[in-house]
Motif scaffolding. Structure first.
Motif, mmCIF file in Angstrom:
data_model
loop_
_atom_site.group_PDB
_atom_site.id
_atom_site.type_symbol
_atom_site.label_atom_id
_atom_site.label_comp_id
_atom_site.label_asym_id
_atom_site.label_seq_id
_atom_site.Cartn_x
_atom_site.Cartn_y
_atom_site.Cartn_z
ATOM 1 N N ALA A 353 2.951 -0.637 7.169
ATOM 2 C CA ALA A 353 4.123 0.177 7.473
ATOM 3 C C ALA A 353 5.353 -0.704 7.640
ATOM 4 O O ALA A 353 6.444 -0.374 7.159
ATOM 5 N N ALA A 355 5.846 -3.696 6.326
ATOM 6 C CA ALA A 355 6.241 -4.253 5.028
ATOM 7 C C ALA A 355 6.983 -3.205 4.203
ATOM 8 O O ALA A 355 8.009 -3.491 3.584
ATOM 9 N N ARG A 357 8.686 -0.595 5.227
ATOM 10 C CA ARG A 357 10.020 -0.326 5.762
ATOM 11 C C ARG A 357 10.991 -1.445 5.418
ATOM 12 O O ARG A 357 12.156 -1.199 5.089
ATOM 13 N N ARG A 359 10.871 -3.363 2.885
ATOM 14 C CA ARG A 359 11.196 -3.305 1.464
ATOM 15 C C ARG A 359 12.273 -2.254 1.203
ATOM 16 O O ARG A 359 13.156 -2.445 0.378
ATOM 17 N N MET A 368 8.407 -11.133 0.051
ATOM 18 C CA MET A 368 7.620 -10.870 1.247
ATOM 19 C C MET A 368 6.153 -10.755 0.846
ATOM 20 O O MET A 368 5.796 -9.985 -0.033
#
Lengths: 504, 228
Positions: A353, A355, A357, A359, A368
């Motif tokens: 979640a 990661a 958000r 992005r 990332m």
């Protein structure tokens, strides 16, 4: 009665010896025996009895042994002198012995009382809560009164009005006695016989006095059989005052602790306010200038410029929302007894979640990577708080962690699961490593090296969130350069049901 | 399309109203629950309701109940961060989706589109097909394909995926998933859900730790991204 028996035996022995020695020794030597007997008997007899016995003994000696015998007449001057000397000597020694005896008794009593006071003082010193020593006080006061004792003890300073609920009352006082206890505590003065106040009472009311006021009172019903002298009262009062002082000391310590807590929370609030006013002003200033530009220069702006200004407003508003969330959490988690919404969460969910958000927030941001150790245990945590903490760390990493991007990592470490955000950026200068998690106070010589705005509150919120879960937040410098911000959470055993679910 | 906006803040109400009107929605506004209730009982029912939590005169739950009972109108809950518990309660009670303040207009429009589409579908037939990227799900045929290859799911995994497919694009709360897949007595056993969601992601996501289809809504539930 028991005291008379040894005295009578001694006198009997003396008279027996006198009759036995009569005629074998001279009269002066014989006269020594009653003097000796009077001296020894004085150890047991009260003074007036001793004196009277001596008079009787001298008269009897005169009757039995001084010529002319069987008469009280004295015919020789030397005999008169002998009898007078006998009487004087008996009296003086009786008086001396009696006084010595009294002195000894008093010294013993003193020693006993001093012991009692010291023992009680030690007991109070070791006691966490002096009011729980009421029973010990009752035991110490036992010798002074056989009547059931009544105590009224306040933990803090006396309440404004007589309020039985604010005090610990032991024993069963009637309304008058309650009234008396409160009055005595308020007056800070003993009532009862020998105190100069309410002399008519058949009891002592003794206040539990501290240095600056009383903390209650004790009612000692007096017993006719017990010597209600001022001396016993002084001892009883001394015991009461010890508990009074202990209560006062406790109240003082509590007040000091409260004051310190208040000061700490005030300092925390001040730091928060300082950080808030700085961290809020910057995005607000940006939003203001962009929005007012749109408002005032609308017609003269190109569509591209307008779009850029609008984007700025959106970005800065998001930053402001983030600050607000962090500030609120920090203030909330700082309060005692905060309730988390704990549930079983998987590290995969949380990390995924975060990661996702990030992005969406930084579509063109640095790279990332997400790495998850297989078979991690479920976490017992508040998912919203934990994702908020990781959002902060990812945000910082993407902003200040350099071009090579960040790594979001979850791994097991002994009894904990570590969630880390790592980068290959410049890292944090050693001088700052301890302080980055404190609510950042800007002041002379405290300028943050990279001007990381809002990171102060963000990292402080991360630490507060980790701690609220019984975990820890720490910074680690990576061996080949870069920073690793790590939240470690204790692993909690998942209920058996989960294992069943796996098999289903 | 008619939208009822129940929001007590005047500025936000005005801003949202004008933004929605630009998109072609007809917007009615209410500043309180009672006003919203009055509008619902007198005017034609709206196609969608935007319901703010923390209204001055009470809990949005009562309004939600009224809407559900009478019209089956989709409801989007708008909440502040600190109203998490309240928000989840409303979702469990039948609200369609939620937005946390502050939100962007594009987010709002996307959520509204999904909610309206689901309503339209509900009026016709149930969703039986889902397609997104390489993933194809055919609920009627019990078939799941990833990049052309059939995927074998356990019955529970399939039920879980099917539940999400039926609400594709919308959040489904933990409680709703547990209740619909495992049964009403399992609504507290979140740990089941975590395990099966992990297994499902391992089978369907290219990178399970960084999912693109089966998204987590922390503290609320899961959302299968909207299909084509």
């Amino acid at each position: 009665m028991q005291r008379l028996t040894p005295a009578a035996l001694i006198w009997g022995g003396a008279w027996f010896a006198m009759f036995a020695l009569d005629g074998r020794v001279d009269l002066a030597s014989l006269a020594m025996l009653p003097v000796l007997a009077a001296t020894i008997a004085a150890l047991w007899l009260p003074v007036p009895v001793s004196l009277l016995t001596s008079v009787v003994a001298v008269a009897a000696f005169n009757w039995c042994f001084v010529p002319p015998r069987h008469s009280l007449a004295i015919d020789l001057h030397q005999h008169a002198l002998l009898l007078a000397a006998m009487l004087a000597l008996s009296w003086i020694t009786a008086l001396l012995v009696a006084r010595l005896h009294a002195e000894t008794r008093r010294a013993r009593r003193h020693a006993r009382e001093a012991d009692q006071l010291r023992g009680f003082a030690e007991r109070l010193r070791d006691a966490e809560r002096p009011e729980e020593q009421a029973a010990a006080l009752a035991a110490a006061l036992q010798p002074f009164s056989r009547a059931p004792m009544v105590q009224l003890i306040c933990r803090d300073a006396l309440p404004e009005r007589n309020d039985d609920a604010a005090a610990l009352i032991s024993g069963t006082p009637d309304a008058d006695q309650r009234e008396g206890l409160w009055a005595c505590a308020r007056a800070g003065h003993a009532f009862g016989p020998g105190t100069g106040r309410h002399e008519e009472l058949a009891a002592w009311y003794l206040p539990l006095r501290g240095r600056h006021g009383s903390f209650g009172a004790v009612l000692l019903g007096l017993d006719a059989a017990i010597d209600a002298d001022s001396y016993s009262r002084a001892q009883a009062q001394a015991l009461c005052d010890q508990i009074g002082l202990a209560l006062e000391r406790q109240a003082g310590e509590q007040a000091a602790r409260r004051a310190q807590e208040a000061a700490e929370s005030q300092a925390m609030r001040n730091a928060l306010l300082a950080a808030i006013s700085h961290d809020y002003r910057t995005p607000l200033a940006t939003i203001m200038s962009a929005a007012s530009a749109l408002q005032a220069q609308d017609a003269r702006l190109t569509p591209a410029q307008r779009q850029r200004l609008a984007t700025t407003i959106v970005d800065e508003t998001e930053a402001l929302a983030r600050f607000t969330d962090n500030t609120l959490q920090l203030a909330r988690l700082d309060a005692p007894g905060v309730a988390l919404r704990l549930d079983w969460e998987s590290a995969e969910d949380i990390v995924g979640a975060v990661a996702g958000r990030a992005r969406r927030r930084y579509p063109d941001g640095p790279r990332m990577r997400v790495r998850l150790e297989p078979d991690l245990p479920l976490l017992r945590c508040d998912a919203l708080l934990l994702t908020q903490a990781l959002d902060n760390l990812v945000d910082n990493g993407l902003k200040y962690g350099g071009e090579s991007g960040i790594e979001l990592l979850a791994r097991r470490d002994g009894d904990a699961v570590v969630l880390a955000v790592r980068d290959r950026g410049p890292g944090v200068a050693p001088a700052w490593r301890e302080r980055i998690f404190e609510v950042f106070q800007r002041g002379a010589g405290q300028e943050r090296p990279d001007g990381a705005r809002g990171a102060g509150i963000g990292l402080a919120a991360c630490r507060a969130i980790a701690r609220a879960h019984g975990g820890a937040m720490r910074y680690r410098a990576r061996s080949h350069g870069g920073a690793s911000f790590e939240i470690s959470l204790p692993v909690v055993e998942v209920p058996v049901a989960a294992a069943e679910a796996r098999g289903a | 399309m008619k939208v009822l906006l129940v929001e007590d803040d005047r500025e936000l109400r005005a801003t949202l109203k004008s933004a929605l009107e630009v998109e072609g929605y007809g917007v009615q506004t209410a500043a309180s629950l009672s006003e919203g209730r009055a509008l619902l009982s007198h005017a034609m029912p709206p196609d969608l309701v935007l319901l703010d939590l923390g209204l001055p005169d009470g809990d949005g739950e009562t309004l939600l109940e009224q809407l559900r009972r009478r019209h089956g109108t989709p409801v989007l809950v708008i909440s502040a961060r600190e109203q998490d518990g309240h928000k989840v309660r409303l979702l469990d009670a039948g609200a369609d989706d939620y937005l946390v303040k502050p939100f962007s207009i594009s987010e709002l429009l996307a959520r509204m589109r999904v909610a309206l589409r689901h309503r339209g579908i509900a009026a016709r037939a149930a969703v039986t097909r889902y397609e997104m990227g390489g993933l194809k799900v055919d609920l009627a045929a019990h078939r799941v394909e990833l990049d052309g290859a059939e995927q074998h799911l356990t019955p529970t995994e399939f039920k879980l995926l099917a539940r999400l497919v039926r609400s594709a694009g919308q959040v489904v709360t933990h409680r709703a998933l547990l209740c619909d897949v495992w049964g009403a007595e399992f609504t507290e056993h979140t740990q089941y859900l975590r395990l099966y969601m992990g297994q499902l992601r391992a089978k369907l996501e290219a990178e399970p730790a960084d999912p693109r289809l089966l998204l987590t809504e922390p503290g609320v539930g899961y959302r299968l991204i909207e299909g084509h």
